[in-house]
Design an enzyme around this catalytic site. Structure first.
Site, PDB file in Angstrom:
ATOM      1  N   GLY A  33      27.349  37.176 -32.037  1.00 11.34           N
ATOM      2  CA  GLY A  33      26.974  38.486 -32.578  1.00 11.34           C
ATOM      3  C   GLY A  33      28.141  39.453 -32.482  1.00 11.34           C
TER       4      GLY A  33
ATOM      5  N   GLY B   4      27.708  31.394 -25.758  1.00 14.12           N
ATOM      6  CA  GLY B   4      27.633  30.289 -26.718  1.00 14.12           C
ATOM      7  C   GLY B   4      29.004  29.959 -27.288  1.00 14.12           C
TER       8      GLY B   4
ATOM      9  N   ASP C 205      25.227  42.480 -24.242  1.00 16.92           N
ATOM     10  CA  ASP C 205      24.202  42.236 -23.214  1.00 16.92           C
ATOM     11  C   ASP C 205      24.784  42.223 -21.794  1.00 16.92           C
ATOM     12  OD1 ASP C 205      22.599  41.919 -25.390  1.00 16.92           O
ATOM     13  OD2 ASP C 205      22.083  39.827 -25.030  1.00 16.92           O
TER      14      ASP C 205
ATOM     15  N   GLY D  90      18.832  42.496 -25.087  1.00 13.99           N
ATOM     16  CA  GLY D  90      18.896  41.897 -23.757  1.00 13.99           C
ATOM     17  C   GLY D  90      17.948  40.719 -23.734  1.00 13.99           C
TER      18      GLY D  90
ATOM     19  N   ARG E  67       3.945  55.357 -29.392  1.00 12.64           N
ATOM     20  CA  ARG E  67       4.793  54.938 -30.510  1.00 12.64           C
ATOM     21  C   ARG E  67       5.823  53.929 -30.035  1.00 12.64           C
ATOM     22  NH1 ARG E  67       1.370  57.126 -32.916  1.00 12.64           N
ATOM     23  NH2 ARG E  67       1.511  58.756 -34.490  1.00 12.64           N
TER      24      ARG E  67
ATOM     25  N   HIS F 217      19.856  46.541 -34.052  1.00 10.03           N
ATOM     26  CA  HIS F 217      21.302  46.391 -34.250  1.00 10.03           C
ATOM     27  C   HIS F 217      22.061  47.704 -34.237  1.00 10.03           C
ATOM     28  CE1 HIS F 217      19.569  42.580 -35.366  1.00 10.03           C
ATOM     29  NE2 HIS F 217      20.740  42.051 -35.092  1.00 10.03           N
TER      30      HIS F 217
ATOM     31  N   GLN G  67      22.340  49.309 -31.753  1.00  8.74           N
ATOM     32  CA  GLN G  67      23.048  49.207 -30.462  1.00  8.74           C
ATOM     33  C   GLN G  67      24.380  48.492 -30.585  1.00  8.74           C
ATOM     34  OE1 GLN G  67      19.854  47.921 -27.333  1.00  8.74           O
ATOM     35  NE2 GLN G  67      19.057  47.593 -29.384  1.00  8.74           N
TER      36      GLN G  67
HETATM   37  O1  F6P Z   1      23.559  38.404 -27.753  1.00 12.63           O
HETATM   38  C1  F6P Z   1      23.660  39.682 -28.209  1.00 12.63           C
HETATM   39  C2  F6P Z   1      22.459  40.100 -28.956  1.00 12.63           C
HETATM   40  O2  F6P Z   1      22.709  41.425 -29.227  1.00 12.63           O
HETATM   41  C3  F6P Z   1      21.102  39.875 -28.269  1.00 12.63           C
HETATM   42  O3  F6P Z   1      20.747  40.837 -27.341  1.00 12.63           O
HETATM   43  C4  F6P Z   1      20.168  39.817 -29.443  1.00 12.63           C
HETATM   44  O4  F6P Z   1      18.994  39.123 -29.136  1.00 12.63           O
HETATM   45  C5  F6P Z   1      20.973  39.090 -30.439  1.00 12.63           C
HETATM   46  O5  F6P Z   1      22.315  39.429 -30.196  1.00 12.63           O
HETATM   47  C6  F6P Z   1      20.582  39.398 -31.855  1.00 12.63           C
HETATM   48  O6  F6P Z   1      21.431  38.717 -32.714  1.00 12.63           O
HETATM   49  P1  F6P Z   1      21.292  38.603 -34.302  1.00 12.63           P
HETATM   50  O7  F6P Z   1      20.096  39.377 -34.724  1.00 12.63           O
HETATM   51  O8  F6P Z   1      22.557  39.194 -34.827  1.00 12.63           O
HETATM   52  O9  F6P Z   1      21.190  37.158 -34.577  1.00 12.63           O
END
Ligand code: F6P
Length: 362
Positions: free
Chosen positions: A12, A118, A141, A184, A280, A286, A288
């Protein structure tokens, strides 16, 4: 001796990736007079093609404040289990041989791999197959072992904290509970630190399975005592005691990582049902990961990029740069991957949160 380096960004995206790329290119060019090649879209650029771009001082100019990665990335392209369409079906194939062949074709001496758990696992496997690799740890994360912190995390905590500050005024005006879901998957660092910084009332982490009854009790006590609103921060990977994570798509379905999301809806529905309190959900998603990196992440990315070049100069292949205390150090990639850096439920940070009255779900 003149060298040519290659660099790729995998997994990511994350604020600070461009600072690393710029750090590598500038240190390699200005300090050593080496050439740099950028590989496009993570390992995909070596599975197909090769797909590469030359990187020089000109094309890294102005990228320091930019989010994302100028090289593109992918969190699906594991060359050891690469999704290939055969007879109308997607099957996973080991295409690592193609990656090694394509790497030879581009004529680089060493490869800088910037990624999370990964991506660095792939880097390590390729390194055991003879590829000259150095790693740079990345993830918002902050769940990578071996480094005190990864770049991108500081920016993410800043974005979530600002969101929590903004949500306070609207939650208070409407006397509502606001459940804010943050990233996370396995580690709750973003929820914990932004929750402390943004004065959350409840923080729910993957490391502490939560008790919904106790969560509601805390919100109700607060409502009786002083405040008819509450802010609940929940990691996407948090889950109730005896329950499981809320999964949107399995790893098999995505041909990559499991996609989480939706625990905030469960928490909000329970609060409404048990307390009859208007609630709510805000999923920051994303947001973040997007946009300009914080000064901290620009500096850490720059330090990591330049340190990666030094590792190559010292021929310390199979190693990853890491922040240890105030210094950037090098550790074997294998010491960083495999198990994650998770929040210690009995650690000082959780203790501090509980000491200021934040309910941690237990
Ligand atoms: O590993 C980073 C992260 O931001 C995770 O917290 C989240 O679950 C994942 O990437 C989401 O990734 P994408 O939606 O880009 O596949």
């Amino acid at each position: 001796m003149s060298k040519t380096l290659a660099i790729l960004t995998g997994g990511g995206d994350c604020p600070g990736l461009n600072a690393v790329i710029r750090g590598v290119v500038r240190a390699a060019t200005l300090k050593h007079g080496w050439k740099v090649i950028g590989i496009l879209d993570g390992f995909d650029g070596l599975v197909e093609g090769p797909r590469v771009v030359p990187l020089d001082l000109g094309n890294v100019r102005g990228i320091l404040p930019k989010g994302g990665t100028i090289l593109g990335t992918s969190n699906r392209g594991n060359p050891f289990a690469f999704p290939v369409r055969e007879n109308g079906e997607v099957v996973l194939r080991d295409v690592s041989g193609t990656v090694i062949e394509n790497f030879k074709k581009i004529g680089a001496d060493a490869l800088v791999v910037v990624g999370g758990d990964g991506t660095l696992k792939i880097a390590r496997q390729l390194s055991t197959r003879g590829l000259k690799v150095v790693g740079v740890p990345k993830t918002i994360d902050n769940d990578l072992r071996g480094t005190d912190v990864t770049f991108g995390y500081n920016t993410a905590v800043g974005i979530v904290t600002e969101a929590l500050d903004r949500l306070h005024s609207t939650a208070e005006s409407h006397h509502r509970a606001m459940v804010v879901e943050v990233m996370g998957r396995d580690a709750g660092w973003i929820a914990l630190e932004s929750g402390i910084a943004g004065s959350a009332d409840v923080i729910l982490l993957p490391e502490i399975p939560f008790d919904m009854g106790r969560v509601c009790e805390a919100i109700e006590t607060r409502r009786q005592r002083c405040c008819r609103f509450s802010i609940i921060v929940v990691s996407e990977g948090a889950f109730p005691k005896g329950g499981g994570k809320v999964v949107q798509a399995t790893a098999e379905q995505t041909h990559g990582v499991e996609r989480l999301g939706g625990v905030s809806r469960f928490v909000a529905d329970e609060i409404e049902r048990r307390l009859d309190m208007e609630t709510r959900v805000v999923v920051l998603g994303h947001v973040q990961r997007g946009g300009t990196p914080s000064p901290f992440d620009r500096i850490l990315g720059t330090r990591f990029g330049t340190a990666a070049v030094e590792l190559i100069e010292q021929e310390k292949f199979g190693h990853m740069v890491a922040l240890r205390g105030r210094a950037v150090d090098a550790i074997p990639i294998e010491d960083a991957v495999g198990s994650l850096n998770r929040v210690d439920p009995e650690g000082q940070l959780v203790q501090a949160a509980e000491d200021v009255g934040i309910m941690m779900g237990r």
